[in-house]
Design a protein around this motif. Structure first.
Motif, PDB file in Angstrom:
ATOM      1  N   GLY A 119     -53.211  17.016  84.634  1.00 24.33           N
ATOM      2  CA  GLY A 119     -52.788  18.683  84.410  1.00 24.33           C
ATOM      3  C   GLY A 119     -52.209  18.673  82.932  1.00 24.33           C
ATOM      4  N   ILE A 120     -51.654  17.643  82.468  1.00 22.16           N
ATOM      5  CA  ILE A 120     -50.919  17.541  81.106  1.00 22.16           C
ATOM      6  C   ILE A 120     -52.079  17.491  80.147  1.00 22.16           C
ATOM      7  CG2 ILE A 120     -49.801  16.103  79.349  1.00 22.16           C
ATOM      8  CD1 ILE A 120     -47.891  15.294  81.619  1.00 22.16           C
ATOM      9  N   ALA A 121     -53.208  16.736  80.311  1.00 17.83           N
ATOM     10  CA  ALA A 121     -54.330  16.676  79.631  1.00 17.83           C
ATOM     11  C   ALA A 121     -54.992  17.615  79.397  1.00 17.83           C
ATOM     12  CB  ALA A 121     -55.212  15.264  79.986  1.00 17.83           C
ATOM     13  N   ALA A 122     -55.372  18.229  80.553  1.00 15.96           N
ATOM     14  CA  ALA A 122     -56.202  19.549  80.510  1.00 15.96           C
ATOM     15  C   ALA A 122     -55.337  20.800  80.028  1.00 15.96           C
ATOM     16  CB  ALA A 122     -56.583  19.968  81.919  1.00 15.96           C
ATOM     17  N   GLY A 123     -54.083  20.949  80.491  1.00 14.19           N
ATOM     18  CA  GLY A 123     -53.317  22.102  79.991  1.00 14.19           C
ATOM     19  C   GLY A 123     -52.959  22.068  78.461  1.00 14.19           C
ATOM     20  N   CYS A 124     -52.152  21.077  78.204  1.00 13.35           N
ATOM     21  CA  CYS A 124     -51.798  20.766  76.794  1.00 13.35           C
ATOM     22  C   CYS A 124     -53.145  20.812  75.780  1.00 13.35           C
ATOM     23  CB  CYS A 124     -50.840  19.704  76.680  1.00 13.35           C
ATOM     24  SG  CYS A 124     -49.197  20.001  77.715  1.00 13.35           S
ATOM     25  N   GLY A 125     -53.883  20.069  76.236  1.00 14.35           N
ATOM     26  CA  GLY A 125     -54.996  19.692  75.423  1.00 14.35           C
ATOM     27  C   GLY A 125     -55.842  20.973  75.126  1.00 14.35           C
ATOM     28  N   THR A 126     -55.877  21.576  76.029  1.00 18.18           N
ATOM     29  CA  THR A 126     -56.690  23.092  76.027  1.00 18.18           C
ATOM     30  C   THR A 126     -56.074  23.884  74.830  1.00 18.18           C
ATOM     31  OG1 THR A 126     -57.774  23.081  78.058  1.00 18.18           O
ATOM     32  CG2 THR A 126     -57.588  25.276  76.882  1.00 18.18           C
ATOM     33  N   LEU A 127     -54.694  24.111  75.164  1.00 18.28           N
ATOM     34  CA  LEU A 127     -53.845  24.856  74.081  1.00 18.28           C
ATOM     35  C   LEU A 127     -53.942  24.279  72.789  1.00 18.28           C
ATOM     36  CD1 LEU A 127     -51.600  27.162  73.873  1.00 18.28           C
ATOM     37  CD2 LEU A 127     -49.974  25.373  74.356  1.00 18.28           C
ATOM     38  N   LEU A 128     -53.920  23.043  72.501  1.00 16.32           N
ATOM     39  CA  LEU A 128     -54.114  22.821  71.199  1.00 16.32           C
ATOM     40  C   LEU A 128     -55.372  22.624  70.863  1.00 16.32           C
ATOM     41  CD1 LEU A 128     -52.071  19.127  71.487  1.00 16.32           C
ATOM     42  CD2 LEU A 128     -51.272  21.233  70.273  1.00 16.32           C
ATOM     43  N   LEU A 129     -56.370  22.431  71.582  1.00 16.43           N
ATOM     44  CA  LEU A 129     -57.813  22.630  71.085  1.00 16.43           C
ATOM     45  C   LEU A 129     -58.113  24.349  70.682  1.00 16.43           C
ATOM     46  CD1 LEU A 129     -60.614  21.654  70.736  1.00 16.43           C
ATOM     47  CD2 LEU A 129     -61.214  22.446  73.112  1.00 16.43           C
ATOM     48  N   GLU A 130     -57.393  25.059  71.376  1.00 19.75           N
ATOM     49  CA  GLU A 130     -57.756  26.562  71.152  1.00 19.75           C
ATOM     50  C   GLU A 130     -56.944  26.900  69.700  1.00 19.75           C
ATOM     51  OE1 GLU A 130     -57.451  28.602  75.570  1.00 19.75           O
ATOM     52  OE2 GLU A 130     -55.551  28.341  74.278  1.00 19.75           O
ATOM     53  N   GLN A 131     -55.696  26.480  69.669  1.00 20.89           N
ATOM     54  CA  GLN A 131     -55.167  26.521  68.179  1.00 20.89           C
ATOM     55  C   GLN A 131     -56.115  25.942  66.967  1.00 20.89           C
ATOM     56  OE1 GLN A 131     -52.748  28.535  67.682  1.00 20.89           O
ATOM     57  NE2 GLN A 131     -52.226  28.228  65.737  1.00 20.89           N
ATOM     58  N   ALA A 132     -56.642  24.637  67.434  1.00 24.53           N
ATOM     59  CA  ALA A 132     -57.332  23.968  66.455  1.00 24.53           C
ATOM     60  C   ALA A 132     -58.680  24.958  66.106  1.00 24.53           C
ATOM     61  CB  ALA A 132     -57.953  22.755  66.732  1.00 24.53           C
ATOM     62  N   LEU A 133     -59.339  25.514  66.979  1.00 18.26           N
ATOM     63  CA  LEU A 133     -60.572  26.428  66.680  1.00 18.26           C
ATOM     64  C   LEU A 133     -60.260  27.580  66.010  1.00 18.26           C
ATOM     65  CD1 LEU A 133     -62.297  26.148  70.160  1.00 18.26           C
ATOM     66  CD2 LEU A 133     -62.763  25.015  67.981  1.00 18.26           C
ATOM     67  N   ILE A 134     -59.079  28.202  66.404  1.00 18.52           N
ATOM     68  CA  ILE A 134     -58.529  29.354  65.688  1.00 18.52           C
ATOM     69  C   ILE A 134     -58.061  28.927  64.240  1.00 18.52           C
ATOM     70  CG2 ILE A 134     -56.692  31.147  65.422  1.00 18.52           C
ATOM     71  CD1 ILE A 134     -56.779  31.176  68.534  1.00 18.52           C
ATOM     72  N   GLY A 135     -57.773  28.090  64.103  1.00 17.85           N
ATOM     73  CA  GLY A 135     -57.412  27.617  62.650  1.00 17.85           C
ATOM     74  C   GLY A 135     -58.436  27.143  61.896  1.00 17.85           C
ATOM     75  N   LEU A 136     -59.569  26.661  62.492  1.00 18.33           N
ATOM     76  CA  LEU A 136     -60.906  26.545  61.535  1.00 18.33           C
ATOM     77  C   LEU A 136     -61.368  27.826  61.242  1.00 18.33           C
ATOM     78  CD1 LEU A 136     -62.593  23.669  63.648  1.00 18.33           C
ATOM     79  CD2 LEU A 136     -61.386  23.485  61.672  1.00 18.33           C
ATOM     80  N   ALA A 137     -61.189  28.906  61.895  1.00 12.95           N
ATOM     81  CA  ALA A 137     -61.511  30.355  61.694  1.00 12.95           C
ATOM     82  C   ALA A 137     -60.862  30.817  60.751  1.00 12.95           C
ATOM     83  CB  ALA A 137     -61.648  31.004  62.773  1.00 12.95           C
ATOM     84  N   GLY A 138     -59.449  30.143  60.064  1.00 18.20           N
ATOM     85  CA  GLY A 138     -58.552  30.613  59.291  1.00 18.20           C
ATOM     86  C   GLY A 138     -57.904  32.019  59.646  1.00 18.20           C
ATOM     87  N   GLY A 139     -57.622  31.868  61.151  1.00 17.91           N
ATOM     88  CA  GLY A 139     -56.669  33.040  61.467  1.00 17.91           C
ATOM     89  C   GLY A 139     -55.361  32.452  61.798  1.00 17.91           C
ATOM     90  N   VAL A 140     -54.738  31.518  61.544  1.00 23.21           N
ATOM     91  CA  VAL A 140     -53.293  31.132  61.870  1.00 23.21           C
ATOM     92  C   VAL A 140     -52.707  30.611  60.707  1.00 23.21           C
ATOM     93  CG1 VAL A 140     -54.079  30.507  64.191  1.00 23.21           C
ATOM     94  CG2 VAL A 140     -54.265  28.875  62.278  1.00 23.21           C
ATOM     95  N   ASN A 141     -51.378  30.517  60.537  1.00 23.78           N
ATOM     96  CA  ASN A 141     -50.600  30.159  59.736  1.00 23.78           C
ATOM     97  C   ASN A 141     -49.628  28.979  60.117  1.00 23.78           C
ATOM     98  OD1 ASN A 141     -48.324  31.259  61.091  1.00 23.78           O
ATOM     99  ND2 ASN A 141     -48.185  33.124  59.926  1.00 23.78           N
ATOM    100  N   ALA A 142     -49.066  28.292  59.378  1.00 23.95           N
ATOM    101  CA  ALA A 142     -48.107  26.972  59.895  1.00 23.95           C
ATOM    102  C   ALA A 142     -47.139  27.185  60.932  1.00 23.95           C
ATOM    103  CB  ALA A 142     -47.360  26.576  58.610  1.00 23.95           C
ATOM    104  N   ALA A 143     -46.669  28.630  60.854  1.00 22.50           N
ATOM    105  CA  ALA A 143     -45.532  28.768  61.920  1.00 22.50           C
ATOM    106  C   ALA A 143     -46.058  28.834  63.331  1.00 22.50           C
ATOM    107  CB  ALA A 143     -44.669  30.007  61.485  1.00 22.50           C
ATOM    108  N   ASP A 144     -47.436  29.585  63.191  1.00 22.13           N
ATOM    109  CA  ASP A 144     -47.976  29.430  64.657  1.00 22.13           C
ATOM    110  C   ASP A 144     -48.487  28.069  65.087  1.00 22.13           C
ATOM    111  OD1 ASP A 144     -48.182  32.222  64.715  1.00 22.13           O
ATOM    112  OD2 ASP A 144     -49.792  32.568  63.811  1.00 22.13           O
ATOM    113  N   ASN A 145     -48.827  27.229  64.065  1.00 26.02           N
ATOM    114  CA  ASN A 145     -49.163  25.951  64.648  1.00 26.02           C
ATOM    115  C   ASN A 145     -47.923  25.249  65.343  1.00 26.02           C
ATOM    116  OD1 ASN A 145     -51.912  25.985  63.560  1.00 26.02           O
ATOM    117  ND2 ASN A 145     -51.463  25.227  61.591  1.00 26.02           N
ATOM    118  N   ALA A 146     -46.879  25.388  64.505  1.00 23.56           N
ATOM    119  CA  ALA A 146     -45.690  24.614  65.007  1.00 23.56           C
ATOM    120  C   ALA A 146     -45.272  25.069  66.277  1.00 23.56           C
ATOM    121  CB  ALA A 146     -44.580  25.055  63.873  1.00 23.56           C
TER     122      ALA A 146
END
Length: 765
Positions: A119-146
């Motif tokens: 559950g931890i791996a799937a839930g938290c990993g998915t959340l971090l992966l989503e944020q990483a993909l959005i970051g690659l598209a250039g749509g987030v800032n440092a506050a959102d990452n934190a």
């Protein structure tokens, strides 16, 4: 959340166990539906919560840690709450993480790998992966990452905590209250903070019905939760925590007083509010919390905070105190019953002089030819003659022919009459002596019962006031002895009603030198944060018992000198000076009546018995009563006894008590001024019960108490006061004072000398 097992067991074994009656029956369909609805609402509420920085970990944490039975309902609630209360971009990320956590837990459960890590791996990993993909598209800032990183880390931590801490445990309840308080802040209105109100209610309930430690932990956790959800309410959270801690410390268990103290704490905290809006928010939240607290039924508080059971050691002490009280009451009832029955009992047959008359009539006149003439026709004359014989019988213990009165001159067997009357009289005297001795023994027995009942009642009172054990200090003490290779068999650290700490440790039989005892006392003082004296060491078969007590405020310095009366070589006075295990200084002086060996036997017997009873914990009056019984039985055929002069000083407080039973005056020197301490009474062993006199007073450092036997007072007491004042002014130690007093008393007594003894105690810091 419902109370469910962390890991679901296979259905077949559970069904077999329930059939056997080992588990409660399954909940009804309505109850199961209500629990599913509760999981749905909890998911919606927790997913709506946000803490400082924009992190929203609670909904995902619920999916990671909740039971498998309620997982679908909780996931549905989390998705709905995220979409309803969170910003759209955050809601979409959390929705994906929740669906992944749900899928990961179900897959892990089917594979038998457990559901927490997947559950931890799937839930938290998915959340971090989503944020990483959005970051690659250039749509987030440092506050959102934190924020997303904090959400993932906190969700994993809170999910593991939910799994490890059941909601019915105190730690689990504190965790759920903290999460709920933080999430309720999302429902804030202008001027009202529902999370702060809920925190105030929980703190007040814990302060009233819980312990101070529970209140402290809960207040810190809830204040941190309120501050994390609304940093601007930091002053309000601290004010509520301060009010709850003050209520738990000052008036636990008193509902009205707790509410008043909590309100006062909030008023003080309002002084730190940045503006009037903050004051209004704190006032409304605190008022709502106090109102709900006052409306909460007592049975609800007691259901959440049941009164704690006393520790096993405290239960055993309470049981022992109750048993001692019962034994004391029983002994007292026995003594009263025996005394009452003997007081109402009529004198038995043979206790009057009629026994001698009846004995003579039966053994001499029964077969005499003149029986009818003497005891029928001349009854009055015969009775007068027999009573006239009483005076010579009492004078000479026998009857002779010349003692026969005229009323008995008609007797045809005068010699046999004298012999029979003499024998009957002696039998009568023997019966009277036996009854008198039995009466003395019965009186001694009832007095002993009564004295033992009083002593046991006092011990029960002291035992009932014994403090509760300190588990933390006990663990430290056990670790200390284990570290030196002496694994303790028993270890107890308690605080009494006065706050003094005592420690008792039982180890395998071991000898300790003085240096080792001092080193142990230093280590015990360090780990217990108290100043301990070197321990009292007692060996019993295969074990050694060490008792550590706090170092008293005062210490007692003793001195004693004695001289026998010439030409005797043995002094009839006896003195005992010691400090017992309860931190009391004991000084007693017993003066045997008379001089020489008989007086010495009584004095030594009284002193030793009294000292033994005092060391065993008996009070002065109870010890004197028991010693009085012993002396009375020893001296039943002779008039002798011993005086008792007993001084008891509490070395922790300086309070002193002086008990006198027939003793000479004592003297107290304070600041160069001498005061006489008297108490007129009779010695022990003279009467059936001791009639002592007790005096209570306070001593301070530098005070000197002088006890003397009556031999030192042959020239009055004035010179003793002057000598004591002079010795104190010269700075003599107690032994020098005792030697000086005895030497001066010997010179003043001259040829009238009696046994002379002086005992001195000086209190020092």
């Amino acid at each position: 959340m419902p109370k469910t097992p962390l890991f679901q067991k296979p259905a077949a074994p559970q069904r077999a166990i329930r059939t056997a009656g080992a588990l409660p029956p399954r909940p009804s369909r309505r109850s199961a539906l209500l629990w599913q609805l509760a999981a749905l609402v909890a998911g919606a509420l927790l997913s709506a919560g946000r803490i400082y920085g924009g992190a929203s970990p609670f909904g995902l944490a619920l999916l990671i840690g909740c039971g498998t039975t309620y997982l679908p309902a909780a996931a549905l609630g989390c998705v709905a709450g995220s979409l309803a209360f969170q910003p759209l971009d955050t809601a979409l990320k959390l929705t994906g993480a929740c669906v992944a956590a749900l899928t990961g837990r179900q897959i892990g459960a089917r594979l038998g790998k457990g559901s927490l890590i997947p559950g931890i791996a799937a839930g938290c990993g998915t959340l971090l992966l989503e944020q990483a993909l959005i970051g690659l598209a250039g749509g987030v800032n440092a506050a959102d990452n934190a924020a997303i990183l904090c959400t993932a880390v906190l969700a994993a931590g809170f999910g593991a905590a939910i799994r490890a801490l059941p909601a019915e445990s105190p730690r689990g309840a504190c965790l759920w209250l903290a999460m709920g308080t933080a999430c309720l802040q999302r429902l804030s209105l202008t001027g009202f903070a529902p999370g702060l109100a809920a925190a105030g209610l929980a703190m007040l309930c814990c302060a009233c019905a819980g312990s101070l430690e529970q209140t402290a932990v809960l207040s810190i956790a809830l204040a941190a939760a309120v501050t994390a959800a609304s940093p601007t309410l930091c002053f309000a959270a601290l004010a509520a925590a301060m009010g709850a801690l003050a209520a738990a410390l000052l008036c636990p268990g008193e509902r009205g007083h707790c509410a008043g103290v909590f309100a006062a704490g909030c008023v003080v905290g309002a002084l730190a509010a940045p503006d009037l809006t903050g004051v209004l928010t704190l006032g409304l939240a605190a008022g709502a919390g106090v109102l709900l607290f006052l409306l909460c039924p007592d049975r609800v508080l007691r259901a959440v905070f049941p009164p704690p059971a006393p520790p096993a050691a405290a239960q055993s002490l309470t049981g022992a105190a109750r048993k001692l009280s019962t034994v004391a009451d029983t002994l007292s009832d026995i003594a009263d019953t025996v005394t009452a029955v003997c007081a109402r009992q009529a004198p038995p047959k043979g206790e009057s002089y009629d026994f001698v008359v009846e004995y003579t009539a039966q053994h001499l006149c029964q077969n005499c030819a003149r029986r009818n003439a003497c005891w029928v026709q001349g009854y009055s004359t015969a009775m007068d003659g027999m009573y006239a014989l009483r005076e010579p019988l009492e004078a000479k213990n026998r009857a002779e022919l010349e003692d026969l009165p005229g009323q008995l001159s008609v007797c045809v067997h005068p010699a046999d009459l004298c012999a029979t009357v003499t024998h009957g009289y002696r039998l009568w005297c023997s019966r009277r002596q036996t009854r008198a001795r039995a009466s003395v023994l019965r009186g001694a027995l009832t007095e002993q019962y009564s004295a033992m009942a009083t002593a046991l009642a006092q011990m029960a009172s002291q035992l009932g006031q014994a403090g509760l054990p300190d588990s933390r200090r006990e663990a430290r003490v056990s670790q200390l002895f284990a570290s030196i290779g002496l694994e303790p068999l028993e270890c107890s650290v308690c605080s009494d009603v006065a706050g003094r700490v005592t420690a008792s440790v039982t180890v395998p039989r071991t000898s300790f030198s003085r240096e080792e005892c001092r080193a142990l006392a230093e280590e015990m003082s360090r780990i217990c944060r108290r100043d301990f004296d070197p321990p009292e060491v007692a060996h019993c078969r295969t074990v050694t018992m060490l008792r550590f007590g706090e170092r008293p405020l005062f210490r007692a310095a003793f001195g004693m000198a004695s001289r026998p009366a010439p030409p005797e070589t043995v002094c009839g006075d006896a003195c005992e000076q010691f400090c017992d295990s309860a931190g009391r200084a004991q000084m007693l002086l017993c003066d045997g009546m008379g001089t020489g060996k008989p007086a010495a036997v009584d004095g030594q017997m009284a002193a030793r018995l009294t000292a033994q009873l005092l060391r065993a914990g008996f009070a002065a009056e109870s010890a004197a009563r028991l010693v009085n019984v012993a002396l009375g039985l020893k001296n039943v055929d002779q008039e002798s006894g011993a005086t008792l002069d007993l001084l008891t000083v509490d070395l922790y407080t300086g309070r002193a008590g002086l008990f006198k039973a027939g003793a000479a005056p004592s003297f107290l020197c304070r600041g160069g001024t001498v005061r006489t301490l008297e108490g007129s009474s009779l010695p022990m062993g003279v009467l059936d019960s001791v009639t002592g006199r007790s005096t209570a007073f306070a001593l301070d450092a530098g005070d000197v108490v002088l006890m003397v036997s009556d031999g030192a007072l042959c020239d009055g007491s004035g010179w003793l006061c002057e000598q004591l004042a002079l010795s104190a002014k010269l700075g003599q130690n107690p032994q020098q004072i005792a030697d000086t007093v005895v030497a001066s008393a010997v010179r003043r007594a001259g040829a009238r000398r009696d046994d002379i003894t002086a005992a001195v105690l000086r209190l020092e810091r």
